[in-house]
Write a protein that holds these residues in place. Structure first.
Motif, short mmCIF file in Angstrom:
data_model
loop_
_atom_site.label_atom_id
_atom_site.label_comp_id
_atom_site.label_asym_id
_atom_site.label_seq_id
_atom_site.Cartn_x
_atom_site.Cartn_y
_atom_site.Cartn_z
N ASP A 77 0.81 -1.22 0.00
CA ASP A 77 0.00 0.00 0.00
C ASP A 77 0.84 1.27 0.00
O ASP A 77 0.44 2.28 -0.57
N ARG A 129 -2.43 3.60 -11.99
CA ARG A 129 -3.18 2.93 -10.92
C ARG A 129 -2.92 1.42 -10.90
O ARG A 129 -2.60 0.86 -9.86
N GLU A 139 -4.11 -0.51 -7.59
CA GLU A 139 -4.94 0.66 -7.32
C GLU A 139 -4.13 1.77 -6.63
O GLU A 139 -4.56 2.35 -5.63
N ALA A 170 -2.70 5.29 -5.73
CA ALA A 170 -3.45 6.55 -5.67
C ALA A 170 -2.53 7.69 -5.27
O ALA A 170 -1.45 7.49 -4.68
N LEU A 171 -2.95 8.90 -5.60
CA LEU A 171 -2.20 10.09 -5.18
C LEU A 171 -2.31 10.27 -3.67
O LEU A 171 -3.27 9.80 -3.05
N ASP A 184 -3.60 16.54 -3.31
CA ASP A 184 -4.17 17.10 -4.54
C ASP A 184 -3.27 18.16 -5.17
O ASP A 184 -3.74 19.02 -5.92
N ALA A 208 -2.70 10.88 -11.54
CA ALA A 208 -2.96 9.45 -11.62
C ALA A 208 -3.59 9.13 -12.97
O ALA A 208 -4.44 9.88 -13.46
#
Length: 399
Positions: free
Chosen positions: A252, A273, A277, A279-280, A283, A289
């Motif tokens: 993770d 991704r 999966e 993720a960033l 923001d 992504a």
């Protein structure tokens, strides 16, 4: 005479895409081609109007997304029976069966029963027995003690094939009226396999008992345009660093470690991704992504590629002349990590779950001007005609 060919493929995107490339070249030579492959790739094959016969359940598992351990165990248990049932039907009327990748248990037996040509193809040297390298480790394998030589490791590897697939293979062969097999691995591979690997990236040293033909890598030309958002991101600043691990079930924290390492070098980041999966972590505008995109074009626009070391991604990055940081997770990926380092076109992380510090150190080397220059030199040595070479060889063999 129109050659009719069945290709049998298994695995995730990196295992299936080369088979599609070969199918397209065969079709250019006038052959009729169908492919047995996981149903996940029906849409991809439909893009090129290549018939796909679903082989087994979806690779993504019963709940969608990354397969569970239960899904994987059930898949392995059912795999030989699924192959015999599917390939026996799909090969009817064909002149040849070509098996690509690992664990192709049934294809040779089906070809034998039909009296047609059979060809095995590997996408990495470490599938093929050789005194020059150890066998490819399977998921969950512990590293072998250094005192064990390659010859003994290959003997152990053969016993592993027999233990896992011997009974299922002989049962399937008996149903076809064929005798049992003593050595599953050597039966599948034959003494004349093809190696669909670029000889610069993955050279083969001739080995006793094997007459290997190295065709070069099989590649599907990709002319897809970037999504508008990605194109705008690329145009908005300096080349970013790409991070992607394909179908690997990565830890993770790897996306955070990668982004922090990339930011430590004042670079932007593109996070693919994938099945993990990724993720960033915030923001901020320096990261984006993305999903599935054209790697052949994208890798020419980035500063470096951080990836798992799959054969397809390694080849795509090498062809693009972009430095690589390989974080191997399983199977043949450690081999490709060593090749990237040996060629001087990047570096490797020893830890499958690296932290920001170790990734930053690896990027130091990858982003060095000398590494970029060497990557460009190697890119000029790589050819993209492996599927054409293989198509000519097969057509000549069956016509």
């Amino acid at each position: 005479m129109t050659a009719r060919v069945l290709l049998s493929a298994s695995g995730s995107r990196g295992d299936i895409e080369p088979t599609l490339g070969f199918a397209l070249r065969l079709r250019e030579f006038g052959a009729q081609v169908r492919v047995c492959a996981p149903p996940d790739f029906e849409r991809r094959f439909a893009e090129f109007d290549v018939p796909l016969v679903p082989l087994g359940p979806p690779m993504t598992g019963s709940r969608g997304g990354r397969p569970s351990q239960a899904d994987r165990l059930q898949y392995i248990a059912d795999w030989p029976t699924v192959q015999f049932d599917t390939i026996s039907t799909a090969a009817a009327g064909c002149d040849a069966v070509v098996a690509t990748g690992v664990a192709q248990i049934a294809a040779r037996s089906v070809a034998e029963q039909l009296g047609i040509h059979y060809q095995y193809v590997s996408y990495q040297p470490t599938t093929l027995p050789s005194p020059h390298h150890p066998p490819m480790p399977l998921p969950g394998d512990r590293p072998a003690p250094e005192a064990i030589g390659n010859q003994l490791l290959w003997e152990i590897d053969a016993h592993g094939w027999n233990a896992q697939f011997g009974q299922a293979l002989d049962t399937g062969r008996a149903a076809l009226g064929l005798p049992p097999v003593g050595n599953v691995r050597d039966h599948v591979i034959t003494d004349s396999p093809w190696l669909a690997v670029d000889p610069v990236l993955g050279p083969w040293s001739q080995s006793p008992g094997l007459d290997v033909v190295q065709t070069g890598a099989w590649i599907v030309p990709d002319e897809r345009r970037f999504p508008a958002e990605l194109a705008a991101f690329l145009d908005a600043g300096t080349p970013p660093v790409y991070v992607g691990f394909g179908s690997m079930p990565v830890c993770d924290g790897i996306a955070r470690a990668a982004i922090e390492a990339i930011r430590a070098h004042s670079r932007r980041a593109l996070i693919s991704r994938g099945w993990g999966e990724l993720a960033l972590i915030d923001d901020l505008a320096d990261c984006m992504a993305i999903g599935e995109v054209n790697h052949q074009a994208l890798f020419t626009r980035v500063a470096a590629v951080i990836h798992h070391g799959g054969a397809g991604t390694t080849t795509a990055a090498a062809r693009a002349g972009v430095p690589q940081v390989v974080v191997p997770q399983m199977m043949d990926q450690s081999y490709w990590a060593r090749r990237v380092a040996d060629l001087g076109i990047g570096t490797a992380c020893a830890d499958a779950d690296p932290n920001a510090t170790s990734l930053s150190a690896a990027l130091d080397m990858a982003l060095a001007p000398t590494t970029r220059a060497r990557a460009g030199e190697v890119a000029a040595m790589i050819h993209a005609d492996g599927a054409t070479v293989a198509a000519k060889l097969l057509i000549d063999a069956i016509t």
